[in-house]
Design an enzyme around this catalytic site. Structure first.
Site, PDB file in Angstrom:
ATOM      1  N   HIS A  69     -20.116 -29.656  29.786  1.00  0.00           N
ATOM      2  CA  HIS A  69     -20.158 -28.939  28.501  1.00  0.00           C
ATOM      3  C   HIS A  69     -20.869 -29.780  27.438  1.00  0.00           C
ATOM      4  O   HIS A  69     -21.628 -29.252  26.622  1.00  0.00           O
ATOM      5  CB  HIS A  69     -18.754 -28.611  28.001  1.00  0.00           C
ATOM      6  CG  HIS A  69     -18.185 -27.329  28.541  1.00  0.00           C
ATOM      7  ND1 HIS A  69     -18.809 -26.114  28.373  1.00  0.00           N
ATOM      8  CD2 HIS A  69     -17.045 -27.070  29.226  1.00  0.00           C
ATOM      9  CE1 HIS A  69     -18.072 -25.166  28.937  1.00  0.00           C
ATOM     10  NE2 HIS A  69     -16.994 -25.712  29.467  1.00  0.00           N
ATOM     11  N   CYS A 103     -13.981 -21.163  33.749  1.00  0.00           N
ATOM     12  CA  CYS A 103     -14.309 -21.755  32.444  1.00  0.00           C
ATOM     13  C   CYS A 103     -13.834 -20.826  31.331  1.00  0.00           C
ATOM     14  O   CYS A 103     -14.052 -19.613  31.401  1.00  0.00           O
ATOM     15  CB  CYS A 103     -15.814 -21.964  32.349  1.00  0.00           C
ATOM     16  SG  CYS A 103     -16.368 -22.623  30.764  1.00  0.00           S
ATOM     17  N   LEU A 104     -13.226 -21.398  30.297  1.00  0.00           N
ATOM     18  CA  LEU A 104     -12.771 -20.593  29.152  1.00  0.00           C
ATOM     19  C   LEU A 104     -13.931 -19.886  28.462  1.00  0.00           C
ATOM     20  O   LEU A 104     -13.729 -18.863  27.813  1.00  0.00           O
ATOM     21  CB  LEU A 104     -12.047 -21.487  28.134  1.00  0.00           C
ATOM     22  CG  LEU A 104     -10.724 -22.099  28.600  1.00  0.00           C
ATOM     23  CD1 LEU A 104     -10.249 -23.137  27.592  1.00  0.00           C
ATOM     24  CD2 LEU A 104      -9.666 -21.026  28.793  1.00  0.00           C
ATOM     25  N   GLN A 111     -17.488 -26.001  22.829  1.00  0.00           N
ATOM     26  CA  GLN A 111     -16.892 -24.676  23.069  1.00  0.00           C
ATOM     27  C   GLN A 111     -16.304 -24.077  21.796  1.00  0.00           C
ATOM     28  O   GLN A 111     -16.061 -22.866  21.744  1.00  0.00           O
ATOM     29  CB  GLN A 111     -15.799 -24.762  24.146  1.00  0.00           C
ATOM     30  CG  GLN A 111     -16.356 -25.040  25.534  1.00  0.00           C
ATOM     31  CD  GLN A 111     -15.246 -25.159  26.562  1.00  0.00           C
ATOM     32  OE1 GLN A 111     -14.620 -26.188  26.695  1.00  0.00           O
ATOM     33  NE2 GLN A 111     -14.988 -24.064  27.284  1.00  0.00           N
ATOM     34  N   GLY A 163      -8.593 -27.999  29.865  1.00  0.00           N
ATOM     35  CA  GLY A 163      -9.528 -28.867  29.160  1.00  0.00           C
ATOM     36  C   GLY A 163     -10.312 -28.051  28.156  1.00  0.00           C
ATOM     37  O   GLY A 163     -10.380 -26.818  28.260  1.00  0.00           O
ATOM     38  N   HIS A 187     -16.305 -31.149  34.575  1.00  0.00           N
ATOM     39  CA  HIS A 187     -16.555 -29.876  33.883  1.00  0.00           C
ATOM     40  C   HIS A 187     -16.763 -30.111  32.379  1.00  0.00           C
ATOM     41  O   HIS A 187     -17.678 -29.542  31.768  1.00  0.00           O
ATOM     42  CB  HIS A 187     -15.361 -28.947  34.138  1.00  0.00           C
ATOM     43  CG  HIS A 187     -15.491 -27.574  33.569  1.00  0.00           C
ATOM     44  ND1 HIS A 187     -15.786 -26.474  34.341  1.00  0.00           N
ATOM     45  CD2 HIS A 187     -15.361 -27.114  32.304  1.00  0.00           C
ATOM     46  CE1 HIS A 187     -15.833 -25.398  33.554  1.00  0.00           C
ATOM     47  NE2 HIS A 187     -15.578 -25.760  32.316  1.00  0.00           N
ATOM     48  N   GLU A 188     -15.937 -30.967  31.795  1.00  0.00           N
ATOM     49  CA  GLU A 188     -16.040 -31.212  30.343  1.00  0.00           C
ATOM     50  C   GLU A 188     -17.326 -31.962  29.996  1.00  0.00           C
ATOM     51  O   GLU A 188     -17.970 -31.662  28.991  1.00  0.00           O
ATOM     52  CB  GLU A 188     -14.822 -31.987  29.832  1.00  0.00           C
ATOM     53  CG  GLU A 188     -13.485 -31.299  30.015  1.00  0.00           C
ATOM     54  CD  GLU A 188     -13.491 -29.835  29.650  1.00  0.00           C
ATOM     55  OE1 GLU A 188     -14.169 -29.454  28.681  1.00  0.00           O
ATOM     56  OE2 GLU A 188     -12.825 -29.059  30.346  1.00  0.00           O
TER      57      GLU A 188
END
Ligand code: NI
Length: 168
Positions: free
Chosen positions: A141, A95-96, A55, A50, A137-138
């Site tokens: 963000h 997480c990226l 981000q 995702g 999670h998204e």
């Protein structure tokens, strides 16, 4: 042509802003469609399951996801709204924007989210497991939150199992 955008990492102030709602009239614009294509390209290259617009330093309420299961197609959700969350569990997460780190976090096992797709049509995505975790999670963000804010036992991913933790 889609291109890979830079993924911001923890410490960048853009990750902490509450992203702005998208005006539905904007969705059909070529630059907006390019943004979605770039988000998919960036997510797949990372690789991640995702990616949320903040981000890549875009303060808009958009995320893309692909959890690579048989039930769910890759999706983009614009202006997501949580419709349902149930059964809290503890999951390992990554997480990226916090590369190489994992931790345990309380998430809901099941989630349903509605919003608009890339054509401006209403969509609803619901499911369990990684899909539900990724949805939560998204949306975090988009609200300027990172999972590390409330995760436990944050640590470098060392074991094979930890290294395979999906990032988003
Ligand atoms: Ni993330």
């Amino acid at each position: 042509m889609p291109y890979i955008r830079e993924i911001l990492t923890d410490g960048h102030p853009a990750l902490r802003r509450v992203a702005r709602r998208v005006n539905p009239k904007e969705i059909r614009e070529p630059l907006f469609q390019q943004l979605i294509d770039d988000m998919f390209e960036t997510m797949y290259a990372a690789p991640g399951v995702g990616l949320a617009a903040p981000q890549i330093n875009v303060s808009k309420r958009i995320f893309v996801m692909d959890v690579h299961d048989d039930e769910h197609e890759p999706a983009v959700v614009i202006n997501p709204k949580v419709e349902e969350l149930s059964e809290e569990i503890e999951l390992r997460e990554g997480c990226l924007s916090v590369p190489g780190i994992v931790g345990e976090i309380a998430r809901f096992k099941r989630a349903a989210v509605s919003g608009l797709d890339r054509h401006g049509q209403k969509i609803r995505i619901e499911g369990e497991g990684l899909l539900a975790q990724c949805l939560q999670h998204e949306i975090d963000h988009l609200n300027g939150a990172l999972y590390i804010d409330r995760a436990k036992n944050l640590r470098p991913a060392v074991s094979e199992e930890e290294k395979e933790t999906a990032e988003a």
